[in-house]
Design an enzyme around this catalytic site. Structure first.
Site, PDB file in Angstrom:
ATOM      1  N   ILE A 169      -1.211   4.129  11.384  1.00 14.86           N
ATOM      2  CA  ILE A 169      -0.441   5.391  11.302  1.00 14.86           C
ATOM      3  C   ILE A 169       0.957   5.247  11.888  1.00 14.86           C
ATOM      4  O   ILE A 169       1.864   6.006  11.528  1.00 14.86           O
ATOM      5  CB  ILE A 169      -1.211   6.556  11.972  1.00 14.86           C
ATOM      6  CG1 ILE A 169      -0.602   7.904  11.589  1.00 14.86           C
ATOM      7  CG2 ILE A 169      -1.250   6.389  13.512  1.00 14.86           C
ATOM      8  CD1 ILE A 169      -1.477   9.084  11.852  1.00 14.86           C
ATOM      9  N   SER A 190       1.609  -7.229   8.345  1.00 12.99           N
ATOM     10  CA  SER A 190       2.118  -6.975   6.993  1.00 12.99           C
ATOM     11  C   SER A 190       3.369  -7.776   6.637  1.00 12.99           C
ATOM     12  O   SER A 190       3.875  -7.654   5.523  1.00 12.99           O
ATOM     13  CB  SER A 190       2.421  -5.482   6.835  1.00 12.99           C
ATOM     14  OG  SER A 190       3.643  -5.175   7.473  1.00 12.99           O
ATOM     15  N   SER A 194      -2.038  -5.313  -2.294  1.00 14.47           N
ATOM     16  CA  SER A 194      -0.609  -5.604  -2.425  1.00 14.47           C
ATOM     17  C   SER A 194      -0.278  -6.428  -3.667  1.00 14.47           C
ATOM     18  O   SER A 194      -1.063  -7.283  -4.093  1.00 14.47           O
ATOM     19  CB  SER A 194      -0.167  -6.398  -1.191  1.00 14.47           C
ATOM     20  OG  SER A 194       1.063  -7.036  -1.406  1.00 14.47           O
ATOM     21  N   GLU A 231       1.588  -8.787  -3.560  1.00 15.00           N
ATOM     22  CA  GLU A 231       1.628 -10.187  -3.101  1.00 15.00           C
ATOM     23  C   GLU A 231       0.398 -10.959  -3.568  1.00 15.00           C
ATOM     24  O   GLU A 231       0.389 -12.192  -3.571  1.00 15.00           O
ATOM     25  CB  GLU A 231       1.733 -10.248  -1.579  1.00 15.00           C
ATOM     26  CG  GLU A 231       3.105  -9.967  -1.026  1.00 15.00           C
ATOM     27  CD  GLU A 231       4.149 -11.005  -1.442  1.00 15.00           C
ATOM     28  OE1 GLU A 231       4.011 -12.175  -1.056  1.00 15.00           O
ATOM     29  OE2 GLU A 231       5.089 -10.645  -2.161  1.00 15.00           O
ATOM     30  N   TYR A 273      -0.569 -14.333   4.094  1.00 12.91           N
ATOM     31  CA  TYR A 273      -0.692 -12.877   3.951  1.00 12.91           C
ATOM     32  C   TYR A 273      -1.298 -12.522   2.594  1.00 12.91           C
ATOM     33  O   TYR A 273      -2.236 -11.732   2.491  1.00 12.91           O
ATOM     34  CB  TYR A 273       0.689 -12.216   4.100  1.00 12.91           C
ATOM     35  CG  TYR A 273       0.713 -10.761   3.684  1.00 12.91           C
ATOM     36  CD1 TYR A 273       0.312  -9.764   4.568  1.00 12.91           C
ATOM     37  CD2 TYR A 273       1.131 -10.378   2.401  1.00 12.91           C
ATOM     38  CE1 TYR A 273       0.322  -8.419   4.189  1.00 12.91           C
ATOM     39  CE2 TYR A 273       1.142  -9.050   2.011  1.00 12.91           C
ATOM     40  CZ  TYR A 273       0.736  -8.073   2.909  1.00 12.91           C
ATOM     41  OH  TYR A 273       0.742  -6.755   2.521  1.00 12.91           O
TER      42      TYR A 273
HETATM   43  P1  NDP Z   1       3.853  -1.699   8.681  1.00 10.66           P
HETATM   44  O1  NDP Z   1       4.018  -3.120   9.094  1.00 10.66           O
HETATM   45  O2  NDP Z   1       5.009  -0.763   8.778  1.00 10.66           O
HETATM   46  O3  NDP Z   1       2.638  -1.055   9.525  1.00 10.66           O
HETATM   47  C1  NDP Z   1       1.512  -1.796   9.857  1.00 10.66           C
HETATM   48  C2  NDP Z   1       0.617  -0.951  10.749  1.00 10.66           C
HETATM   49  O4  NDP Z   1      -0.553  -1.706  11.084  1.00 10.66           O
HETATM   50  C3  NDP Z   1       1.252  -0.548  12.088  1.00 10.66           C
HETATM   51  O5  NDP Z   1       0.856   0.772  12.387  1.00 10.66           O
HETATM   52  C4  NDP Z   1       0.599  -1.517  13.072  1.00 10.66           C
HETATM   53  O6  NDP Z   1       0.535  -1.022  14.385  1.00 10.66           O
HETATM   54  C5  NDP Z   1      -0.792  -1.596  12.473  1.00 10.66           C
HETATM   55  N1  NDP Z   1      -1.575  -2.740  12.933  1.00 10.66           N
HETATM   56  C6  NDP Z   1      -1.246  -4.051  12.898  1.00 10.66           C
HETATM   57  N2  NDP Z   1      -2.243  -4.807  13.389  1.00 10.66           N
HETATM   58  C7  NDP Z   1      -3.235  -3.957  13.756  1.00 10.66           C
HETATM   59  C8  NDP Z   1      -4.508  -4.129  14.323  1.00 10.66           C
HETATM   60  N3  NDP Z   1      -4.994  -5.332  14.644  1.00 10.66           N
HETATM   61  N4  NDP Z   1      -5.276  -3.027  14.543  1.00 10.66           N
HETATM   62  C9  NDP Z   1      -4.800  -1.798  14.254  1.00 10.66           C
HETATM   63  N5  NDP Z   1      -3.588  -1.571  13.730  1.00 10.66           N
HETATM   64  C10 NDP Z   1      -2.814  -2.642  13.475  1.00 10.66           C
HETATM   65  O7  NDP Z   1       3.286  -1.729   7.184  1.00 10.66           O
HETATM   66  P2  NDP Z   1       3.546  -0.703   5.960  1.00 10.66           P
HETATM   67  O8  NDP Z   1       3.417   0.673   6.442  1.00 10.66           O
HETATM   68  O9  NDP Z   1       4.753  -1.135   5.213  1.00 10.66           O
HETATM   69  O10 NDP Z   1       2.303  -1.064   5.019  1.00 10.66           O
HETATM   70  C11 NDP Z   1       1.047  -0.401   5.145  1.00 10.66           C
HETATM   71  C12 NDP Z   1      -0.035  -1.250   4.506  1.00 10.66           C
HETATM   72  O11 NDP Z   1       0.249  -1.438   3.135  1.00 10.66           O
HETATM   73  C13 NDP Z   1      -0.179  -2.663   5.086  1.00 10.66           C
HETATM   74  O12 NDP Z   1      -1.552  -3.003   5.004  1.00 10.66           O
HETATM   75  C14 NDP Z   1       0.625  -3.523   4.136  1.00 10.66           C
HETATM   76  O13 NDP Z   1       0.159  -4.844   4.159  1.00 10.66           O
HETATM   77  C15 NDP Z   1       0.325  -2.837   2.828  1.00 10.66           C
HETATM   78  N6  NDP Z   1       1.326  -2.936   1.787  1.00 10.66           N
HETATM   79  C16 NDP Z   1       2.612  -2.561   2.048  1.00 10.66           C
HETATM   80  C17 NDP Z   1       3.548  -2.580   1.049  1.00 10.66           C
HETATM   81  C18 NDP Z   1       4.957  -2.176   1.298  1.00 10.66           C
HETATM   82  O14 NDP Z   1       5.808  -2.489   0.442  1.00 10.66           O
HETATM   83  N7  NDP Z   1       5.269  -1.485   2.372  1.00 10.66           N
HETATM   84  C19 NDP Z   1       3.173  -2.985  -0.332  1.00 10.66           C
HETATM   85  C20 NDP Z   1       1.780  -3.316  -0.494  1.00 10.66           C
HETATM   86  C21 NDP Z   1       0.901  -3.283   0.538  1.00 10.66           C
HETATM   87  P3  NDP Z   1       1.737  -1.241  15.467  1.00 10.66           P
HETATM   88  O15 NDP Z   1       2.710  -0.128  15.221  1.00 10.66           O
HETATM   89  O16 NDP Z   1       1.011  -1.151  16.741  1.00 10.66           O
HETATM   90  O17 NDP Z   1       2.320  -2.598  15.183  1.00 10.66           O
HETATM   91  P1  GDR Z   2       7.777  -9.033   0.747  1.00 10.64           P
HETATM   92  O1  GDR Z   2       8.981  -8.241   1.433  1.00 10.64           O
HETATM   93  O2  GDR Z   2       7.658 -10.421   1.233  1.00 10.64           O
HETATM   94  O3  GDR Z   2       7.930  -8.830  -0.733  1.00 10.64           O
HETATM   95  O4  GDR Z   2       6.514  -8.232   1.301  1.00 10.64           O
HETATM   96  P2  GDR Z   2      10.307  -8.749   2.153  1.00 10.64           P
HETATM   97  O5  GDR Z   2      11.221  -7.587   2.166  1.00 10.64           O
HETATM   98  O6  GDR Z   2      10.022  -9.411   3.452  1.00 10.64           O
HETATM   99  O7  GDR Z   2      10.864  -9.890   1.155  1.00 10.64           O
HETATM  100  C1  GDR Z   2      11.223  -9.582  -0.187  1.00 10.64           C
HETATM  101  C2  GDR Z   2      11.929 -10.779  -0.806  1.00 10.64           C
HETATM  102  O8  GDR Z   2      13.219 -10.922  -0.200  1.00 10.64           O
HETATM  103  C3  GDR Z   2      13.413 -12.299   0.092  1.00 10.64           C
HETATM  104  N1  GDR Z   2      14.386 -12.440   1.196  1.00 10.64           N
HETATM  105  C4  GDR Z   2      14.200 -12.027   2.451  1.00 10.64           C
HETATM  106  N2  GDR Z   2      13.172 -11.357   3.024  1.00 10.64           N
HETATM  107  C5  GDR Z   2      13.291 -11.055   4.336  1.00 10.64           C
HETATM  108  N3  GDR Z   2      12.305 -10.369   4.931  1.00 10.64           N
HETATM  109  N4  GDR Z   2      14.389 -11.415   5.080  1.00 10.64           N
HETATM  110  C6  GDR Z   2      15.427 -12.098   4.535  1.00 10.64           C
HETATM  111  O9  GDR Z   2      16.414 -12.409   5.205  1.00 10.64           O
HETATM  112  C7  GDR Z   2      15.343 -12.410   3.148  1.00 10.64           C
HETATM  113  N5  GDR Z   2      16.175 -13.029   2.281  1.00 10.64           N
HETATM  114  C8  GDR Z   2      15.587 -13.048   1.104  1.00 10.64           C
HETATM  115  C9  GDR Z   2      12.030 -12.809   0.443  1.00 10.64           C
HETATM  116  O10 GDR Z   2      11.993 -14.232   0.404  1.00 10.64           O
HETATM  117  C10 GDR Z   2      11.215 -12.119  -0.619  1.00 10.64           C
HETATM  118  O11 GDR Z   2      11.249 -12.850  -1.805  1.00 10.64           O
HETATM  119  C11 GDR Z   2       6.513  -6.816   1.401  1.00 10.64           C
HETATM  120  C12 GDR Z   2       5.620  -6.425   2.588  1.00 10.64           C
HETATM  121  O12 GDR Z   2       5.734  -5.038   2.804  1.00 10.64           O
HETATM  122  C13 GDR Z   2       4.171  -6.753   2.305  1.00 10.64           C
HETATM  123  O13 GDR Z   2       3.352  -6.231   3.352  1.00 10.64           O
HETATM  124  C14 GDR Z   2       3.787  -6.114   0.967  1.00 10.64           C
HETATM  125  O14 GDR Z   2       2.450  -6.416   0.663  1.00 10.64           O
HETATM  126  C15 GDR Z   2       4.710  -6.585  -0.130  1.00 10.64           C
HETATM  127  O15 GDR Z   2       6.027  -6.231   0.214  1.00 10.64           O
HETATM  128  C16 GDR Z   2       4.378  -5.945  -1.467  1.00 10.64           C
END
Ligand code: NDP
Ligand code: GDR
Length: 323
Positions: free
Chosen positions: A10, A83, A124, A126, A148
């Site tokens: 959350i 994540s 995801s 990914e 991941y």
């Molecule tokens: P964030 O990284 O912003 O949030 C991750 C959350 O997980 C945080 O609240 C973190 O807590 C919590 N967390 C991490 N480890 C644990 C643990 N061991 N036990 C309990 N809580 C934990 O991710 P997003 O909100 O961007 O993504 C949400 C979900 O969706 C994730 O599972 C991500 O992999 C997945 N996802 C995200 C996408 C995206 O583009 N955003 C796309 C596809 C999938 P804390 O604040 O304490 O670190």
């Molecule tokens: P991603 O997101 O790996 O797709 O995973 P991220 O924004 O980290 O990278 C996207 C693409 O950008 C390229 N890239 C960089 N990425 C980061 N972080 N920093 C850099 O400086 C940079 N330069 C280039 C990366 O190589 C990549 O190709 C996110 C996360 O939210 C996952 O948890 C989720 O599952 C997927 O999106 C869908």
């Protein structure tokens, strides 16, 4: 009587938007937070009084069972994960424990405490990794390219397996990248928009990036949490791709963000090897037809609007915080 939902993760980007959304639907929202020496409630501070926050960790199954027993949610949204893709090479075991096995722990806790609970798993794009077809759909084979991605494939299949083995109402959302002003600073969209804001404020001049050729299907997180909820409301649990259907390169992202403030991205961005990945996902673009037809879901924010929203929010943030 109000429905009660539990959200793991959350405090993350999606958790905060989903909590807002469920509250707006009249839910009682219970949020699981893990113990930390500093408070990580920034994203939910504005709604904290309306939430019940409980301590637990995906690494600790007893904590999950205890939370379900005490709070009796009817829906559980598993958003918690390690994540960040790049970190998953440095911490592959932790990533597997949380992002893969954590899903089993939570599903098992549900099976033990109340198998009627409806479950959402944050799968995801990914998982598609080195894509086998373009665009990607619910039936595209997986080929993950990072620890991941591998962990998410496990989380996805264990969700399917518990659905089929125990009849749980468990659905996976195969969500493509979704962003917002609440995105973590290490992800590329936010790194660029926050970097632009710092450059505008005169605090920096350059942004170091990794692979600027990679292409992603970027949407707005606020739209995507609605799809999660819609899946859980269906009579039958199923898996859905959630995406905009449009893809852009990291270079396009830079161009959009810098041109929004009248700057030339090429003068401010350089490639820094530290941000290159051992294996890359080159191209993602999703086909969300099933979600459109069966859930009535559509994205409402375009790529250009998303980037502008994030740059504007970061300019405001830097103006107020001075960093
Ligand atoms: P964030 O990284 O912003 O949030 C991750 C959350 O997980 C945080 O609240 C973190 O807590 C919590 N967390 C991490 N480890 C644990 C643990 N061991 N036990 C309990 N809580 C934990 O991710 P997003 O909100 O961007 O993504 C949400 C979900 O969706 C994730 O599972 C991500 O992999 C997945 N996802 C995200 C996408 C995206 O583009 N955003 C796309 C596809 C999938 P804390 O604040 O304490 O670190
Ligand atoms: P991603 O997101 O790996 O797709 O995973 P991220 O924004 O980290 O990278 C996207 C693409 O950008 C390229 N890239 C960089 N990425 C980061 N972080 N920093 C850099 O400086 C940079 N330069 C280039 C990366 O190589 C990549 O190709 C996110 C996360 O939210 C996952 O948890 C989720 O599952 C997927 O999106 C869908």
């Amino acid at each position: 009587m109000a429905k009660r939902a539990l959200i793991t993760g959350i405090t993350g980007q999606d958790g905060s938007y989903l909590a807002e959304f469920l509250l707006s639907q009249g839910y009682e929202v219970v949020g699981m937070v893990r113990r930390s020496s500093t408070v990580t409630f920034e994203r939910i501070a504005h709604i904290q009084d309306d939430l019940t926050l409980v301590a637990g960790d995906l690494l600790d199954e007893v904590s999950l069972i205890g939370i379900l027993r005490e709070h009796r949610p009817v829906e559980v949204y598993n958003l918690a994960a390690q994540s960040f893709v790049q970190t998953s090479w440095g911490q592959p075991v932790l990533t597997g424990e949380t992002t893969a096995l954590g899903v089993t722990r939570l599903l098992d806790a549900i099976r033990i405490v109340d198998p009627e609970i409806r479950f959402y798993q944050a799968s995801s794009s990914e998982m598609f990794g080195k894509v086998r077809e373009v665009p990607q759909t619910e039936t595209t084979p997986f080929y993950p390219r990072s620890p991941y991605g591998v962990a998410k494939v496990y989380g996805h299949w264990i969700t399917v397996n518990y659905r089929e083995s125990y009849g749980l109402h468990a659905s996976s959302g195969m969500l493509f990248n979704h962003e917002s002003p609440r995105r973590g600073l290490e992800f590329v969209t936010r790194k660029v928009t926050h970097g632009v804001a710092r450059i505008v404020a005169g605090l920096d001049d350059k942004i170091p990036l990794g692979n600027t050729d990679s292409q992603r299907d970027w949407g707005f997180a606020g739209d995507y949490v609605r799809a999660m909820w819609l899946m859980v409301q269906r009579d039958e649990p199923e898996d859905y791709v959630v995406a905009t259907g449009k893809t852009h390169s990291v270079r396009d992202l830079c161009e959009a963000a810098f041109s929004h403030v009248g700057l030339d991205w090429a003068e401010h961005v350089f490639v820094d090897e530290r941000f290159l990945r051992p294996a890359e996902v080159d191209l993602l673009v999703g086909d969300a037809s099933k979600a459109r037809v069966e859930l009535g879901w559509e994205p409402t924010v375009s790529f250009a609007e998303l980037v502008a929203m994030m740059v504007d929010a970061d300019i405001e943030l830097v103006r107020h915080s001075g960093r």
